[in-house]
Design a protein around this motif. Structure first.
Motif, short mmCIF file in Angstrom:
data_model
loop_
_atom_site.label_atom_id
_atom_site.label_comp_id
_atom_site.label_asym_id
_atom_site.label_seq_id
_atom_site.Cartn_x
_atom_site.Cartn_y
_atom_site.Cartn_z
N SER A 189 -5.30 -3.32 -5.62
CA SER A 189 -3.78 -2.96 -5.70
C SER A 189 -3.10 -4.30 -5.36
N ALA A 205 0.91 -1.35 0.00
CA ALA A 205 0.03 0.10 0.08
C ALA A 205 0.91 1.16 0.17
N LEU A 217 -4.65 7.01 -2.76
CA LEU A 217 -4.91 6.29 -4.09
C LEU A 217 -6.38 6.29 -4.32
N TYR A 218 -7.43 6.40 -3.43
CA TYR A 218 -8.85 6.65 -3.97
C TYR A 218 -9.43 7.78 -2.99
N ILE A 262 -8.69 -1.30 -1.61
CA ILE A 262 -7.13 -1.41 -1.76
C ILE A 262 -6.81 -2.85 -2.04
N ALA A 313 -4.50 4.36 1.25
CA ALA A 313 -5.80 4.29 0.68
C ALA A 313 -6.32 5.60 -0.02
N LYS A 361 2.68 1.74 -3.39
CA LYS A 361 1.56 2.05 -4.40
C LYS A 361 1.14 3.53 -4.23
N ALA A 362 1.00 3.96 -3.05
CA ALA A 362 0.72 5.38 -3.02
C ALA A 362 2.21 6.48 -3.18
#
Length: 524
Positions: A300, A195, A282-283, A296, A279, A198-199
């Motif tokens: 992801s 996570a 990302l969202y 997530i 999260a 990804k962020a």
């Protein structure tokens, strides 16, 4: 998704298999309810961490991180602090009592007059805790398979009821240990680093989010204080937590193993908040913060890893659900039903003294917490009786979970009544020798009524009910205790002996035979 489905199905099948294996070990009441009181440090710390870190700590903890940032860790953090306090200051004394329920402890301390009302309060708390945990299956199975809410609750509930009924605490201990490992791998070792990466890393997260997301008290100081009152104090007195303390092999295991579990909770709290914060980057426009975990995970994570992380969420829910279920059944059988039978037997003896002599002896053996009968047949009867209660409570939990919609209010109601009604008489009994049975009963009644009345007037989610409920409970306990005759010295002497680990009726209290008590305990 086929690989993810296979991971989940294998996990669920494994839980049932462990329930069947645990059934072979549960030969006595002590085995069934407290795993024979012989868990070593590794098993004890893993299972303790598993039960306190449920769906609310995993899915809800990520949701709070999504909504408030790093300060969203406070809810789970206060759970860890409560577990640390319990382990460091009270667990050794609790383990030495050799009882099965919190109400039995109150009976020993106050002379046998506080158990029923405290049992009813504790039963209501454990029932609602099991219900709210069971409702979480709907979210997880909807993410996994797109299942209908009712069918999801029935499926998850039946699996937990099945392995809990089969092997009692032995099955729950084995499954909790697996669930602890799955949660550690799925959440801490896989979802957390993925996570953050990804962020864009912590620097990117800080650049994209407001400063409040990284403030220690961004969630609000009053909210943190309320969390301490509800969750930290709730850890000190909950039957589901005490029943795990009773499984420890000795004082040292309870203290050190619980401290390790509490420390793990602090790490888990921060991890959930960081995942939720990632999260949010990302969202940023999810409809509900509670959707952050599922979103997530679905969007992801690679195939296979996704299934393992969802199994981690499922394991979090199952560990709390099974722990609350066996606690609910233990209280219902030992603290409520057995006392109702005793009262009925006493009424029969009073109406017909001649006919009640032999029947009274049998009924009394069922009730007295210090006189659980010996003998193999008696042990099998007690295991069978507790299995029946787990099955009955399990069915009730599933039915209520299907009918109930507002999980947060149900959980808040349960914790408010528990802490407002029972915190003061329990801690008072452990810490203040001048506390009396009348003071304990007044404390439970006044605290409980105050909490419930203020929740009706101000709303279930208001902070004031627990504040004023605790104050009223404390005042009632102190005033009534000082105004009434001190506890009988004989009762206090017996109480101190039990706290010191000297319990002459130990074999009977454990529900084991004399031969079993004399045999070397199996090390786990």
């Amino acid at each position: 998704m086929a690989v993810d489905y296979a991971v989940i199905v294998l996990y669920l099948a494994g839980m049932l298999a462990m329930g069947w294996w645990g059934m072979r070990r549960a030969k006595s009441k002590s085995d069934f309810l407290v795993a024979g009181r012989r868990l070593g440090p590794a098993m004890y710390s893993g299972t303790m961490a598993a039960i306190v870190l449920g769906g609310a700590s995993t899915i809800g903890g990520v949701g709070l991180g999504y909504q408030y940032g790093l300060s969203g860790a406070w809810m789970v953090f206060t759970i860890g602090l409560g577990l640390l306090a319990l382990s460091l200051f009270f667990s050794a004394r609790i383990a030495r009592l050799k009882v099965y329920t919190v109400s039995e402890m109150l009976d020993l301390r106050y002379g046998g007059s506080a158990g029923l009302i405290s049992g009813v309060v504790m039963w209501a708390y454990t029932l609602m805790l099991a219900v709210t945990s069971t409702i979480a299956y709907a979210t997880i199975f909807d993410v996994l398979f797109g299942m209908d809410r009712t069918f999801s609750i029935i499926l998850g509930g039946v699996i937990v009821v099945a392995y809990s009924t089969l092997g009692g605490m032995w099955s729950i201990t084995l499954t909790d240990m697996v669930q602890f490992v799955v949660k550690t791998i799925g959440v801490l070792l896989l979802l957390l680093p993925i996570a953050v990466i990804k962020a864009g890393g912590f620097a990117e997260m800080k650049a994209q989010l407001p400063d409040d997301y990284f403030a220690p008290l961004g969630i609000g100081g009053q909210t943190v204080f309320t969390y301490v009152l509800i969750y930290s104090f709730g850890m000190l007195i909950g039957q589901d937590i005490w029943q795990r303390v009773f499984t420890a092999r000795g004082d040292k295991v309870a203290r050190l193993g619980g401290t390790a579990a509490g420390t793990y909770c602090l790490v888990y709290a921060l991890a959930g908040a960081v995942i939720g914060t990632a999260a949010k980057v990302l969202y940023p426009h999810l409809g509900s913060s509670d959707d952050a975990f599922a979103t997530i995970v679905k969007d992801s994570l690679p195939m296979g890893v996704r299934g393992l992380v969802l199994a981690a969420a499922l394991s979090a829910v199952m560990s709390t659900s099974s722990g609350a279920l066996i606690a609910c059944a233990t209280v219902a059988n030992n603290d409520i039903w057995s006392r109702v039978k005793a009262f009925a037997a006493a009424r029969r003896r009073a109406a017909d003294p001649g006919a009640g002599v032999s029947a009274g002896a049998d009924a009394g053996a069922d009730v007295d917490s210090g006189a659980h009968g010996a003998g193999e047949e008696r042990g099998h009867d007690e295991v069978r009786g507790n299995r029946i209660f787990i099955l009955l409570m399990g069915v009730a939990v599933i039915v209520i979970a299907i009918a109930l919609s507002n999980v947060v209010e149900a959980l808040t109601l349960a914790y408010n009544v528990l802490v407002g009604g029972l915190l003061v008489p329990i801690l008072g009994g452990l810490l203040w020798k001048r506390g009396t049975a009348a003071g304990a009963l007044a404390s439970v009644a006044v605290g409980g009524v105050t909490v419930i009345g203020l929740m009706i007037a101000l709303g279930v989610l208001a902070n004031e009910p627990i504040y004023y409920g605790l104050i009223a409970s404390l005042v009632a306990y102190v005033v009534v205790s000082l105004a009434t005759k001190p506890t009988d010295p004989v009762v206090l002497t017996a109480w101190r002996a039990r706290l010191a680990g000297d319990s002459p009726g130990h074999a009977a209290s454990d529900g084991t035979t004399a031969e079993a008590a004399a045999a070397p305990a199996e090390r786990v």
